[in-house]
Design a protein around this motif. Structure first.
Motif, PDB file in Angstrom:
ATOM      1  N   PHE A 238      -5.496  68.215  80.552  1.00 53.02           N
ATOM      2  CA  PHE A 238      -4.066  67.936  80.319  1.00 53.02           C
ATOM      3  C   PHE A 238      -3.643  68.144  78.866  1.00 53.02           C
ATOM      4  O   PHE A 238      -2.523  67.793  78.493  1.00 53.02           O
ATOM      5  CB  PHE A 238      -3.733  66.504  80.759  1.00 53.02           C
ATOM      6  CG  PHE A 238      -4.075  66.247  82.199  1.00 53.02           C
ATOM      7  CD1 PHE A 238      -3.233  66.663  83.216  1.00 53.02           C
ATOM      8  CD2 PHE A 238      -5.268  65.614  82.544  1.00 53.02           C
ATOM      9  CE1 PHE A 238      -3.553  66.448  84.544  1.00 53.02           C
ATOM     10  CE2 PHE A 238      -5.609  65.396  83.875  1.00 53.02           C
ATOM     11  CZ  PHE A 238      -4.748  65.816  84.876  1.00 53.02           C
ATOM     12  N   VAL A 239      -4.510  68.710  78.029  1.00 51.53           N
ATOM     13  CA  VAL A 239      -4.165  68.818  76.590  1.00 51.53           C
ATOM     14  C   VAL A 239      -2.868  69.593  76.362  1.00 51.53           C
ATOM     15  O   VAL A 239      -2.097  69.272  75.451  1.00 51.53           O
ATOM     16  CB  VAL A 239      -5.284  69.452  75.717  1.00 51.53           C
ATOM     17  CG1 VAL A 239      -6.478  68.550  75.561  1.00 51.53           C
ATOM     18  CG2 VAL A 239      -5.660  70.820  76.156  1.00 51.53           C
ATOM     19  N   ASP A 240      -2.614  70.596  77.210  1.00 53.52           N
ATOM     20  CA  ASP A 240      -1.415  71.411  76.978  1.00 53.52           C
ATOM     21  C   ASP A 240      -0.127  70.620  77.210  1.00 53.52           C
ATOM     22  O   ASP A 240       0.891  70.899  76.577  1.00 53.52           O
ATOM     23  CB  ASP A 240      -1.449  72.688  77.838  1.00 53.52           C
ATOM     24  CG  ASP A 240      -2.434  73.708  77.268  1.00 53.52           C
ATOM     25  OD1 ASP A 240      -2.596  73.728  76.029  1.00 53.52           O
ATOM     26  OD2 ASP A 240      -3.051  74.449  78.044  1.00 53.52           O
ATOM     27  N   ALA A 241      -0.177  69.615  78.103  1.00 56.61           N
ATOM     28  CA  ALA A 241       1.022  68.787  78.335  1.00 56.61           C
ATOM     29  C   ALA A 241       1.348  67.995  77.058  1.00 56.61           C
ATOM     30  O   ALA A 241       2.515  67.847  76.686  1.00 56.61           O
ATOM     31  CB  ALA A 241       0.790  67.856  79.514  1.00 56.61           C
ATOM     32  N   ILE A 242       0.318  67.506  76.379  1.00 55.30           N
ATOM     33  CA  ILE A 242       0.552  66.752  75.129  1.00 55.30           C
ATOM     34  C   ILE A 242       1.009  67.722  74.037  1.00 55.30           C
ATOM     35  O   ILE A 242       1.899  67.403  73.232  1.00 55.30           O
ATOM     36  CB  ILE A 242      -0.734  65.996  74.690  1.00 55.30           C
ATOM     37  CG1 ILE A 242      -1.220  65.050  75.798  1.00 55.30           C
ATOM     38  CG2 ILE A 242      -0.518  65.249  73.362  1.00 55.30           C
ATOM     39  CD1 ILE A 242      -0.395  63.830  76.072  1.00 55.30           C
ATOM     40  N   LEU A 243       0.438  68.923  74.017  1.00 61.12           N
ATOM     41  CA  LEU A 243       0.854  69.916  73.012  1.00 61.12           C
ATOM     42  C   LEU A 243       2.319  70.321  73.220  1.00 61.12           C
ATOM     43  O   LEU A 243       3.023  70.624  72.266  1.00 61.12           O
ATOM     44  CB  LEU A 243      -0.074  71.137  73.062  1.00 61.12           C
ATOM     45  CG  LEU A 243      -1.442  70.893  72.416  1.00 61.12           C
ATOM     46  CD1 LEU A 243      -2.424  72.002  72.776  1.00 61.12           C
ATOM     47  CD2 LEU A 243      -1.327  70.761  70.897  1.00 61.12           C
ATOM     48  N   MET A 245       4.588  68.208  74.259  1.00 61.28           N
ATOM     49  CA  MET A 245       5.368  67.090  73.675  1.00 61.28           C
ATOM     50  C   MET A 245       5.464  67.294  72.167  1.00 61.28           C
ATOM     51  O   MET A 245       6.468  66.983  71.536  1.00 61.28           O
ATOM     52  CB  MET A 245       4.644  65.747  73.907  1.00 61.28           C
ATOM     53  CG  MET A 245       4.691  65.228  75.306  1.00 61.28           C
ATOM     54  SD  MET A 245       3.756  63.661  75.346  1.00 61.28           S
ATOM     55  CE  MET A 245       3.437  63.532  77.083  1.00 61.28           C
ATOM     56  N   ASP A 246       4.376  67.814  71.587  1.00 58.68           N
ATOM     57  CA  ASP A 246       4.330  68.023  70.134  1.00 58.68           C
ATOM     58  C   ASP A 246       5.279  69.154  69.744  1.00 58.68           C
ATOM     59  O   ASP A 246       6.076  69.021  68.822  1.00 58.68           O
ATOM     60  CB  ASP A 246       2.888  68.356  69.734  1.00 58.68           C
ATOM     61  CG  ASP A 246       2.747  68.627  68.254  1.00 58.68           C
ATOM     62  OD1 ASP A 246       3.278  67.821  67.475  1.00 58.68           O
ATOM     63  OD2 ASP A 246       2.116  69.643  67.888  1.00 58.68           O
ATOM     64  N   LYS A 247       5.152  70.266  70.474  1.00 60.86           N
ATOM     65  CA  LYS A 247       5.981  71.438  70.160  1.00 60.86           C
ATOM     66  C   LYS A 247       6.287  72.185  71.458  1.00 60.86           C
ATOM     67  O   LYS A 247       5.425  72.923  71.962  1.00 60.86           O
ATOM     68  CB  LYS A 247       5.209  72.340  69.196  1.00 60.86           C
ATOM     69  CG  LYS A 247       6.038  73.460  68.653  1.00 60.86           C
ATOM     70  CD  LYS A 247       5.226  74.266  67.651  1.00 60.86           C
ATOM     71  CE  LYS A 247       5.961  75.538  67.305  1.00 60.86           C
ATOM     72  NZ  LYS A 247       5.070  76.588  66.896  1.00 60.86           N
ATOM     73  N   PRO A 248       7.487  71.973  71.995  1.00 60.04           N
ATOM     74  CA  PRO A 248       7.816  72.672  73.246  1.00 60.04           C
ATOM     75  C   PRO A 248       7.642  74.176  73.070  1.00 60.04           C
ATOM     76  O   PRO A 248       7.953  74.732  72.018  1.00 60.04           O
ATOM     77  CB  PRO A 248       9.287  72.295  73.479  1.00 60.04           C
ATOM     78  CG  PRO A 248       9.469  71.023  72.718  1.00 60.04           C
ATOM     79  CD  PRO A 248       8.573  71.100  71.531  1.00 60.04           C
ATOM     80  N   GLY A 249       7.056  74.810  74.091  1.00 62.47           N
ATOM     81  CA  GLY A 249       6.842  76.258  74.025  1.00 62.47           C
ATOM     82  C   GLY A 249       5.493  76.639  73.436  1.00 62.47           C
ATOM     83  O   GLY A 249       5.221  77.821  73.250  1.00 62.47           O
ATOM     84  N   LYS A 366     -13.913  72.779  70.645  1.00 58.65           N
ATOM     85  CA  LYS A 366     -13.089  73.396  69.614  1.00 58.65           C
ATOM     86  C   LYS A 366     -12.020  72.384  69.200  1.00 58.65           C
ATOM     87  O   LYS A 366     -11.440  71.721  70.074  1.00 58.65           O
ATOM     88  CB  LYS A 366     -12.438  74.619  70.258  1.00 58.65           C
ATOM     89  CG  LYS A 366     -11.777  75.575  69.335  1.00 58.65           C
ATOM     90  CD  LYS A 366     -11.427  76.822  70.157  1.00 58.65           C
ATOM     91  CE  LYS A 366     -10.235  77.524  69.557  1.00 58.65           C
ATOM     92  NZ  LYS A 366      -9.731  78.592  70.406  1.00 58.65           N
ATOM     93  N   ILE A 367     -11.765  72.257  67.904  1.00 58.40           N
ATOM     94  CA  ILE A 367     -10.721  71.324  67.431  1.00 58.40           C
ATOM     95  C   ILE A 367      -9.542  72.135  66.904  1.00 58.40           C
ATOM     96  O   ILE A 367      -9.734  73.096  66.153  1.00 58.40           O
ATOM     97  CB  ILE A 367     -11.282  70.392  66.320  1.00 58.40           C
ATOM     98  CG1 ILE A 367     -12.365  69.481  66.914  1.00 58.40           C
ATOM     99  CG2 ILE A 367     -10.173  69.581  65.658  1.00 58.40           C
ATOM    100  CD1 ILE A 367     -13.135  68.656  65.909  1.00 58.40           C
ATOM    101  N   ILE A 368      -8.338  71.752  67.315  1.00 54.34           N
ATOM    102  CA  ILE A 368      -7.143  72.434  66.805  1.00 54.34           C
ATOM    103  C   ILE A 368      -6.301  71.389  66.068  1.00 54.34           C
ATOM    104  O   ILE A 368      -6.113  70.275  66.578  1.00 54.34           O
ATOM    105  CB  ILE A 368      -6.250  72.961  67.957  1.00 54.34           C
ATOM    106  CG1 ILE A 368      -7.037  73.777  68.975  1.00 54.34           C
ATOM    107  CG2 ILE A 368      -5.109  73.774  67.440  1.00 54.34           C
ATOM    108  CD1 ILE A 368      -6.143  74.196  70.148  1.00 54.34           C
ATOM    109  N   VAL A 369      -5.781  71.754  64.894  1.00 56.65           N
ATOM    110  CA  VAL A 369      -4.881  70.844  64.170  1.00 56.65           C
ATOM    111  C   VAL A 369      -3.493  71.493  64.150  1.00 56.65           C
ATOM    112  O   VAL A 369      -3.315  72.573  63.592  1.00 56.65           O
ATOM    113  CB  VAL A 369      -5.378  70.594  62.727  1.00 56.65           C
ATOM    114  CG1 VAL A 369      -4.543  69.501  62.067  1.00 56.65           C
ATOM    115  CG2 VAL A 369      -6.860  70.231  62.716  1.00 56.65           C
ATOM    116  N   SER A 370      -2.519  70.835  64.782  1.00 56.84           N
ATOM    117  CA  SER A 370      -1.160  71.385  64.837  1.00 56.84           C
ATOM    118  C   SER A 370      -0.489  71.233  63.478  1.00 56.84           C
ATOM    119  O   SER A 370      -0.946  70.439  62.641  1.00 56.84           O
ATOM    120  CB  SER A 370      -0.316  70.620  65.859  1.00 56.84           C
ATOM    121  OG  SER A 370      -0.982  70.526  67.065  1.00 56.84           O
TER     122      SER A 370
END
Ligand SMILES: Cc1cc2nc3c(=O)[nH]c(=O)nc-3n(C[C@H](O)[C@H](O)[C@H](O)COP(=O)(O)OP(=O)(O)OC[C@H]3O[C@@H](n4cnc5c(N)ncnc54)[C@H](O)[C@@H]3O)c2cc1C
Length: 529
Positions: A238-243, A245-249, A366-370
């Motif tokens: 579900f990580v993409d659903a939270i991403l 919320m962070d930045k639509p699109g 893998k770690i991603i920092v927005s």
């Protein structure tokens, strides 16, 4: 902060939630997601002394983390793919987990049956390399065994053309039990972890940095805001659903692959050694693993478009496992022999090369920092959950310039730690808690709720008071493993389980009825008709 759980010994979720709300502090870390990954991060942060809160939208390990093949392994398959770094990392983690949770992680013999001389050579050398990579954390050395010995160890194995077997060692565990023990370890080390709290929004400060969450209590539907110096997205598939919320699109980061398992009576596989078939007709590995007096067969690797908390096994996956396993067992299992079928979703880091098959995508994390400093973690394995936690907290310290606190989980004993495990004890997976549970039985130790699955009524109360179980499903799927071991039997005991729970939680008859109905509907998915 004082954690009321440490003082009282038992847990009341409502009081516990109020304590979190009353804290009105800025947390150092808020971790979203209570599977293997989130729990590993929260325990690492807590053990370093950070003020940590973990929130899980359903129950702990409700997602992928209760649906694995139950292996703590270096990954023979990854070695065949040439991913030595991952095998080395996973082998070290396997050794550490075996030391830190000896009540849950067992040294398990695996046998690869060989039917050609080339396979004998390939697997003997390959598994020696596997031993060597693990170094001093190896669980034991691999050896070639004769045809006679292979048949003795796996009485059902197809003997025609058999040349012998290669015996090697890996770890075997109970995934959701480890998750629950990790929750308890977080509590005991001063951190906070709570289930049935769904993140619905991310809060941003004036610079646009993530600084908190809005979270809904799924029991009361009440909303809360919690502020934090860092936010971690450890929500698996579900990580993409939270991403979003962070930045639509935001671009898709995850690629979902489904794996199915079938559970059978051990008469189909009357052996204490696990079977590993390195190359099935679809090029995957297939395991037959003894687990809680049954055998687990799996798994598959099917790309899936939509992530769900209750994925459904496909007919073709079920048939594939029955047929493939049937080729190696003397008694071919039929659909009607399946005691339970369960499916899980792998959260794989989406590959650069879009055409890559899911079975070939690396299981490394893998770690991603927005840009908003939201920390997201992708991929990984149950086996490496601890290292994933350590890597994430190191990364947060570095990105947010906190200074470095020494990680402490490599030697941290996990809740329930007990050095001498009697694997024949039906309560073995409670480790040091088993003694306390027996004391609560008040001399009624043979008064089973399920004689077949060796589940005692006391375990239901224990799950509520010590392990934050809230529903019949929490108890029958993840505190005990009834649903996965024998779905029909779990359905039979659900009404009594609900009655005990209603009594302990102070719920009414309507609650009891709803619980049974919901559980029965769910259990249908685990039963093959
Ligand atoms: C079929 C299969 C077999 C496997 N076998 C093995 C094995 O034998 N050994 C091994 O080492 N690994 C194995 N793995 C891999 C391992 O199980 C996974 O890597 C691991 O469980 C993933 O954990 P996770 O915490 O990332 O995801 P999950 O366990 O799915 O946890 C994510 C959690 O986030 C929660 N969440 C989502 N959205 C929100 C929100 N908005 N608010 C709050 N919470 C939220 C979800 O409810 C979920 O509980 C297997 C995987 C599969 C699919």
């Amino acid at each position: 902060m004082t954690n009321s759980l440490l003082n009282k010994g038992t847990i009341d979720r409502e009081i516990y939630l109020q304590e979190i709300v009353d804290a009105t502090i800025d947390w150092d870390l808020i971790v979203i997601g209570g599977g293997a990954t989130g729990l590993g991060i929260a325990l690492d942060a807590t053990a370093r002394g950070y003020k940590t809160l973990l929130v899980e939208q359903a129950d702990f390990a409700k997602g992928t983390s209760s649906r694995s093949t139950k292996l703590v392994h270096g990954g023979v398959r990854y070695l065949a793919q040439g991913d030595v770094k991952l095998v080395r990392e996973a082998s070290i983690e396997r050794g550490l987990l075996h030391r830190n949770a000896p009540h849950l992680v067992k040294d398990q013999n695996f046998i690869v049956p060989v039917y050609t001389l080339w396979d004998r050579l390939k697997y003997t050398i390959g598994l020696k390399v596997y031993d060597w990579i693990a170094g001093r954390l190896s669980l034991g050395s691999s050896v070639f065994i004769s045809k006679k010995e292979t048949i003795k160890k796996i009485p059902g194995i197809k003997s025609s053309g058999l040349k012998g077997g290669v015996l090697y060692h890996d770890g075997q565990f109970d995934d959701s039990r480890l998750a629950i023990n990790l929750v308890q370890s977080i509590w005991e080390n001063g951190g906070y972890a709570i289930n049935y709290m769904q993140v619905t929004n991310l809060m941003k400060d004036e610079k646009g940095n993530a600084c908190g969450i809005t979270v809904m209590d799924m029991e009361t539907k009440k909303l809360y805001d919690f502020k934090s110096k860092s936010i971690v997205n450890a929500t698996g598939v579900f990580v993409d659903a939270i991403l979003q919320m962070d930045k639509p699109g935001s671009n898709k980061t995850i690629c979902v692959s489904q794996g199915v398992h079938l559970v059978l009576d051990k008469k189909f596989y009357p052996s204490s050694e696990a079977l590993m078939i390195p190359e099935t007709s679809d090029g995957r590995v297939l395991f037959a693993v003894p687990w809680h007096d049954k055998v687990v067969l799996g798994t598959t690797d099917t790309p899936v478009e939509e992530a769900s908390l209750e994925p459904l096994a496909l007919e073709k996956e079920i048939n594939f496992i029955l047929e493939t396993a049937g080729n190696y067992l003397s008694t071919k299992p039929q659909r009607s022999d399946v005691l339970s079928v369960f499916a899980g979703l792998r959260p794989l880091a989406a590959p650069q090369n879009g055409d890559q098959k899911t079975k070939e995508i690396s299981r490394s994390h893998k770690i991603i920092v927005s840009t908003s400093k939201l920390f997201t973690i992708l991929g990984g394995k149950w086996t490496t959950y601890r290292k994933m936690g350590e890597d994430m907290v190191n990364r947060i310290e570095k990105e947010l310039k906190w200074g470095h606190k020494k990680p402490a989980t490599a030697t941290l004993h996990i809740h329930g730690f007990a050095a001498d495990t009697n694997w024949n004890d039906p309560l073995y997976f409670y480790g040091s808690d088993a003694t306390l549970i027996r004391q609560h039985m008040n001399g009624s130790s043979n008064d089973w709720l399920s004689e077949e699955l060796k589940i005692h009524r006391t375990q239901i109360r224990w799950a509520i008071e010590h392990e934050m179980a809230r529903t019949v499903e929490d108890v029958l799927s993840r505190r005990t493993r009834a649903l996965l071991l024998n779905a029909k039997e779990s359905r039979r005991i659900a009404p009594e389980c609900a009655a005990i729970m209603a009594n302990v939680l102070g719920k009414d008859q309507q609650w009891e009825k709803d619980q049974v109905e919901t559980f029965n509907k769910l259990a249908e998915q685990y039963i093959l008709n």
